[in-house]
Design an enzyme around this catalytic site. Structure first.
Site, PDB file in Angstrom:
ATOM      1  N   ILE A   1      -5.218   7.372  -2.753  1.00 23.24           N
ATOM      2  CA  ILE A   1      -5.970   8.022  -3.820  1.00 23.24           C
ATOM      3  C   ILE A   1      -7.432   7.626  -3.701  1.00 23.24           C
ATOM      4  CG2 ILE A   1      -5.477   6.203  -5.516  1.00 23.24           C
ATOM      5  CD1 ILE A   1      -5.329   8.547  -7.617  1.00 23.24           C
ATOM      6  N   ALA A   2      -8.323   8.619  -3.815  1.00 17.18           N
ATOM      7  CA  ALA A   2      -9.755   8.400  -3.602  1.00 17.18           C
ATOM      8  C   ALA A   2     -10.517   8.727  -4.879  1.00 17.18           C
ATOM      9  CB  ALA A   2     -10.253   9.246  -2.434  1.00 17.18           C
TER      10      ALA A   2
ATOM     11  N   GLU B   1      -1.212   1.359 -13.785  1.00 19.16           N
ATOM     12  CA  GLU B   1      -1.913   0.674 -12.708  1.00 19.16           C
ATOM     13  C   GLU B   1      -2.285  -0.744 -13.117  1.00 19.16           C
ATOM     14  OE1 GLU B   1      -5.960   1.087  -9.952  1.00 19.16           O
ATOM     15  OE2 GLU B   1      -5.486   2.625 -11.447  1.00 19.16           O
ATOM     16  N   ARG B   2      -2.789  -0.892 -14.318  1.00 22.82           N
ATOM     17  CA  ARG B   2      -3.210  -2.214 -14.780  1.00 22.82           C
ATOM     18  C   ARG B   2      -2.031  -3.155 -14.977  1.00 22.82           C
ATOM     19  NH1 ARG B   2      -7.933   0.719 -18.376  1.00 22.82           N
ATOM     20  NH2 ARG B   2      -9.432   0.742 -16.639  1.00 22.82           N
TER      21      ARG B   2
ATOM     22  N   ARG C   1       3.581 -34.434   0.898  1.00 23.89           N
ATOM     23  CA  ARG C   1       2.298 -34.987   1.326  1.00 23.89           C
ATOM     24  C   ARG C   1       2.073 -36.361   0.699  1.00 23.89           C
ATOM     25  NH1 ARG C   1      -1.772 -35.596   4.918  1.00 23.89           N
ATOM     26  NH2 ARG C   1      -3.833 -35.473   3.986  1.00 23.89           N
TER      27      ARG C   1
ATOM     28  N   GLU D   1     -16.667   5.884  -5.595  1.00 25.77           N
ATOM     29  CA  GLU D   1     -17.736   6.306  -4.687  1.00 25.77           C
ATOM     30  C   GLU D   1     -18.737   5.170  -4.509  1.00 25.77           C
ATOM     31  OE1 GLU D   1     -19.376  10.015  -5.973  1.00 25.77           O
ATOM     32  OE2 GLU D   1     -17.451  11.058  -5.794  1.00 25.77           O
TER      33      GLU D   1
END
Length: 385
Positions: free
Chosen positions: A124-125, A248-249, A274, A128
């Protein structure tokens, strides 16, 4: 605490995915990072496993699951192994939902089945070079041809995840100019064939993290896009973007939580082995207190993302809710990952240790999908401020 949102089916899926990642991803992941992308054929393997089709209706070749919880399992298992599936996360988590929600029956029959199998990959674009988070300021244009049969696309996009290997790209473009009353109007989504004349994949961008995920620039010079490849109604793209942003979030928050959880486990194992000044690093009170704080942070993140997953699945997750979750989880995840790297000492800065990879990969969660500053603006507005 027991997680109530996951079932036996989720755990069976987790075990299958864990074995696959261990056998087919971990041994070659360093090579993928060096070349900057996963092999194209690997996406077909993900298709065979059903990774892309979990939420896709059965009529299009998917599993028909109506829940985002399996995405949480995917994020957790990938972070647990310190790897990723490259640019395919955008294909599965963002592009397919757009096609299913806004595609015509003909478009879905044409695009969704091969997208489920991995034969057709998408990106998806939106962003810009000069706009960043200000999507309303985009200048890429799509002008209707004289015969009305196609759009002529011109402009450029940047930060396009998966764009190097995408077969189709969902491009946001202006089909009419903005007005003083409505800067967001006039934007349309075109599903552009990457083989089109005038479609150019530019630079592969060198990133701080997510090295196995290709991110590129795209440019369009008089690219002809059939009107039949327009997604949804002309000029309505911004409302579609707003509709999908909570998802999306939330997926970004799922990733950030998984990264913090993995960082805690990597560090717990490291400090037990360690030794410093003749004692295990785990024996020092500072180590115990730091990891106790991290455990509390991870537990709080998990409770929040699980609640948000339930809200999403029931259609109750609001834009403000999603912004709240993303803001809190990504910010606290960064704190946990940083504290865990610190306990690794100098080795934590070496890429051979997974905590180093997590540290670099985690940083972008506070940027993409809307920066933390944008999330604060949304949350403040929901408070009436």
């Amino acid at each position: 605490m027991r997680r109530t949102i996951l079932t036996a089916e989720h755990e069976a899926f987790r075990q299958m995915l864990r074995a696959f990642v261990a056998e087919e991803v971990v041994p070659v992941y360093g090579e993928w990072e060096r070349q900057g992308h996963v092999p194209r054929e690997f996406y077909k393997r993900l298709g065979e496993l059903g990774i892309f089709g979990i939420e896709v209706p059965e009529e299009y070749g998917g599993a028909g699951q109506r829940t985002l919880t399996y995405q949480a399992v995917v994020s957790e298992e990938l972070c647990r192994a310190g790897v990723s599936f490259g640019g395919s996360s955008v294909h599965a988590a963002l592009c397919l939902p757009y096609l299913l929600a806004h595609g015509t029956p003909e478009q879905k029959r044409r695009w969704v089945p091969p997208a489920v199998t991995g034969e057709l990959m998408t990106a998806i674009a939106m962003t810009e070079p000069g706009t960043g988070s200000d999507l309303a300021g985009m200048s890429t244009t799509a002008t209707l041809s004289e015969d009305g049969g196609s759009y002529v696309l011109n402009g450029a996009k940047t930060f396009i995840t998966g764009g190097l290997q995408a077969d189709r790209v969902l491009v946001c473009a202006r089909t009419s100019p903005p007005t003083p009353e409505d800067r967001r109007g006039g934007i349309t989504i075109l599903v552009v064939d990457a083989r089109s004349e005038g479609f150019t994949v530019g630079r592969t961008l060198e990133k701080l993290g997510l090295l196995a995920s290709d991110t590129v620039e795209l440019s369009f010079s008089d690219v002809r896009v059939p009107v039949t490849d327009r997604l949804g109604e002309e000029g309505h793209a911004f409302s579609y973007l707003a509709r999908h942003l909570p998802r999306e979030r939330l997926t970004i928050a799922l990733l950030a939580h998984a990264q913090a959880s993995a960082a805690l486990e990597f560090t717990r194992a490291y400090v037990a082995e360690r030794t410093v000044f003749g004692r295990p690093v785990a024996a020092f009170q500072n180590t115990k207190f730091v990891l106790a704080d991290c455990q509390a942070e991870v537990a709080a993140m998990r409770a929040l993302v699980d609640q948000a997953l339930t809200a999403y699945d029931t259609g109750e997750l609001t834009a403000a809710d999603a912004a709240t979750v993303k803001l809190h989880v990504t910010e606290r995840s960064a704190h946990v990952v940083d504290a865990c790297l610190q306990l690794h000492g100098g080795y934590g800065y070496m890429r051979e240790y997974p905590i180093s990879r997590l540290y670099a990969d985690n940083r972008v969660t506070r940027i993409y999908g809307g920066t933390s500053e944008v999330m604060r603006t949304i949350v403040a507005k929901s408070l009436g401020l």
